[in-house]
Scaffold this active site. Structure first.
Site, PDB file in Angstrom:
ATOM      1  CG  ASP A   1      14.061   1.339   1.162  1.00 19.23           C
ATOM      2  OD1 ASP A   1      14.831   0.611   1.534  1.00 19.23           O
ATOM      3  OD2 ASP A   1      12.884   1.225   1.484  1.00 19.23           O
TER       4      ASP A   1
ATOM      5  CG  ASP B   1       9.884   0.595   0.494  1.00 19.08           C
ATOM      6  OD1 ASP B   1      10.343  -0.455   0.466  1.00 19.08           O
ATOM      7  OD2 ASP B   1      10.210   1.256   1.126  1.00 19.08           O
TER       8      ASP B   1
ATOM      9  CG  ASN C   1      14.679  -2.199   0.166  1.00 14.11           C
ATOM     10  OD1 ASN C   1      14.960  -2.920   0.942  1.00 14.11           O
ATOM     11  ND2 ASN C   1      13.421  -1.951   0.072  1.00 14.11           N
TER      12      ASN C   1
ATOM     13  CB  THR D   1       8.596   2.714   4.252  1.00 13.22           C
ATOM     14  OG1 THR D   1       8.970   3.288   2.966  1.00 13.22           O
ATOM     15  CG2 THR D   1       7.067   3.226   4.634  1.00 13.22           C
TER      16      THR D   1
ATOM     17  CG  ASN E   1      14.107   0.428   6.684  1.00 13.37           C
ATOM     18  OD1 ASN E   1      14.417  -0.065   5.724  1.00 13.37           O
ATOM     19  ND2 ASN E   1      12.582   0.303   6.941  1.00 13.37           N
TER      20      ASN E   1
ATOM     21  CG  ASP F   1       8.043  -0.647   4.010  1.00 10.08           C
ATOM     22  OD1 ASP F   1       8.894  -0.693   2.967  1.00 10.08           O
ATOM     23  OD2 ASP F   1       8.657  -0.764   5.006  1.00 10.08           O
TER      24      ASP F   1
HETATM   25  O1  RIB Z   1      13.652  -4.674   7.207  1.00  6.88           O
HETATM   26  C1  RIB Z   1      12.364  -4.504   6.545  1.00  6.88           C
HETATM   27  C2  RIB Z   1      12.720  -3.036   5.636  1.00  6.88           C
HETATM   28  O2  RIB Z   1      13.978  -2.891   4.984  1.00  6.88           O
HETATM   29  C3  RIB Z   1      11.509  -2.667   4.817  1.00  6.88           C
HETATM   30  O3  RIB Z   1      11.150  -1.180   4.700  1.00  6.88           O
HETATM   31  C4  RIB Z   1      12.052  -3.226   3.420  1.00  6.88           C
HETATM   32  O4  RIB Z   1      11.592  -2.317   2.517  1.00  6.88           O
HETATM   33  C5  RIB Z   1      13.638  -2.659   3.670  1.00  6.88           C
HETATM   34  O5  RIB Z   1      13.565  -1.272   3.389  1.00  6.88           O
HETATM   35 CA    CA Z   2      11.394   0.028   2.770  1.00  5.55          CA
END
Ligand code: RIB
Ligand code: CA
Length: 313
Positions: A11, A16, A41, A127, A170, A244
């Site tokens: 995302d 990422d 995100n 990720t 996530n 990520d």
């Molecule tokens: O908490 C961090 C995660 O959340 C990472 O993957 C960041 O890109 C967001 O997606």
């Molecule tokens: Ca991410």
């Protein structure tokens, strides 16, 4: 030794993006079969566009990019523009990419590619929220046997949550999808905040990347500089955690990381602790040890790897 076939589900999101760059920098070791985008995100229309931007910047317009889920399996979507900016990749010059978006849905790509693969042959590298992965498993559970390993970024134990006191973004974004993935029975390596908060993009580390003379390093340095402002204030840390890319770095150099086999369960009922990853680090229960919890990292070794690989473009 043949390159390891992987699918990155992401995302983008600045971190990422760096994970994508790290994967694309190492074609002798990692064969990126495709990139699947998920809402996280920022909304899906931006995460898929941002993934394609990274393919352009890396000179890898050959890599297929697919759009997947616009929202979680059950819950309402959450996002993180306050961290990543309105584009999701603030800090670099965003443009309309040449790399095309594939017409096939990301979940159908996962079903076709993993479903037709040899047993235990494909590594999934999520990720972002796990919606696409879970949707594919729901649609055809038989694909599970063809998954070699899932190396994901998500969760937290000692670090506590970064979106709620109990949950990392996530996992909170789609806890029901996470529960399905954590129950799939295949090898699962989990990069939570306990390890990602140890790989901080300090000004010195960003400066070394900025001194690399190529477009990928310039984009990375710009994005990390933007990423800096929020986390350093929140955690009073010398730099933002580079979450990520830990997943891809683990595939390239697992010796940089410390893992422990543990049971990890996902809270999907309580609103107070929704998305919490209950990591049984001390084996106080007899619940099945379904995951490799990553709890430490050689941070200098991580940044040496990242800097060396970014210089390859
Ligand atoms: O908490 C961090 C995660 O959340 C990472 O993957 C960041 O890109 C967001 O997606
Ligand atoms: Ca991410």
């Amino acid at each position: 030794m043949p390159a390891r076939p992987i699918i990155i589900d992401c995302d983008p999101g600045q971190d990422d993006a760096v994970a994508l760059f790290l994967a694309m920098s190492s074609p002798d070791e990692l064969e990126v079969l495709g990139i699947t985008a998920v809402a996280g995100n920022v909304p899906l229309r931006l995460t898929e566009r941002n993934a394609r931007v990274m393919c352009d910047v890396a000179g890898r317009r050959d890599i297929q990019v697919f759009a997947g889920a616009e929202k979680p399996l059950i819950r309402e979507a959450i996002s993180a523009e306050y961290i990543h900016g309105e584009t999701g990749i603030d800090g670099m010059d965003v443009f309309d990419p040449v790399t095309p978006l594939q017409s096939q849905h990301a979940v159908d790509f996962l079903l076709e590619t993993v479903g037709n693969a040899a047993p235990a042959s494909i590594t999934l590298v999520p990720t972002g929220p796990l919606t696409n992965i879970a949707a594919a498993i729901i649609a055809d559970p038989q694909i599970i046997e063809n998954i070699n390993e899932i190396v994901l970024m998500g969760g937290a134990m000692r670090e506590g949550g970064n979106r709620t006191p109990s949950a990392e973004f996530n996992i909170l974004a789609d806890p029901h999808a996470t529960d399905i993935v954590f129950s799939c029975g295949r090898p699962l390596t989990v990069m939570g905040l306990d390890v990602t908060h140890k790989v901080l993009s300090t000004p010195e580390r960003v400066e070394r990347i900025a001194n690399i003379d190529n477009a990928v390093a310039a984009a990375t340095a710009g994005m990390l500089s933007f990423f800096h402002r929020y986390d350093t204030e929140k955690y009073e840390s010398p730099g933002p955690p580079l979450h990520d890319p830990c997943t891809v770095a683990y595939l390239l150099r697992p010796d940089l990381f410390c893992t422990k086999r543990c049971n990890i369960e996902i809270e999907t009922e309580s609103e107070l602790t929704m998305g919490h990853t209950a990591v049984d680090f001390w084996h106080v229960t007899d619940r099945p040890r379904n995951a490799n919890w990553v709890f430490d990292v050689d941070a200098n070794g991580f940044y040496e790897l990242l800097t060396e690989r970014l210089a390859r473009f």
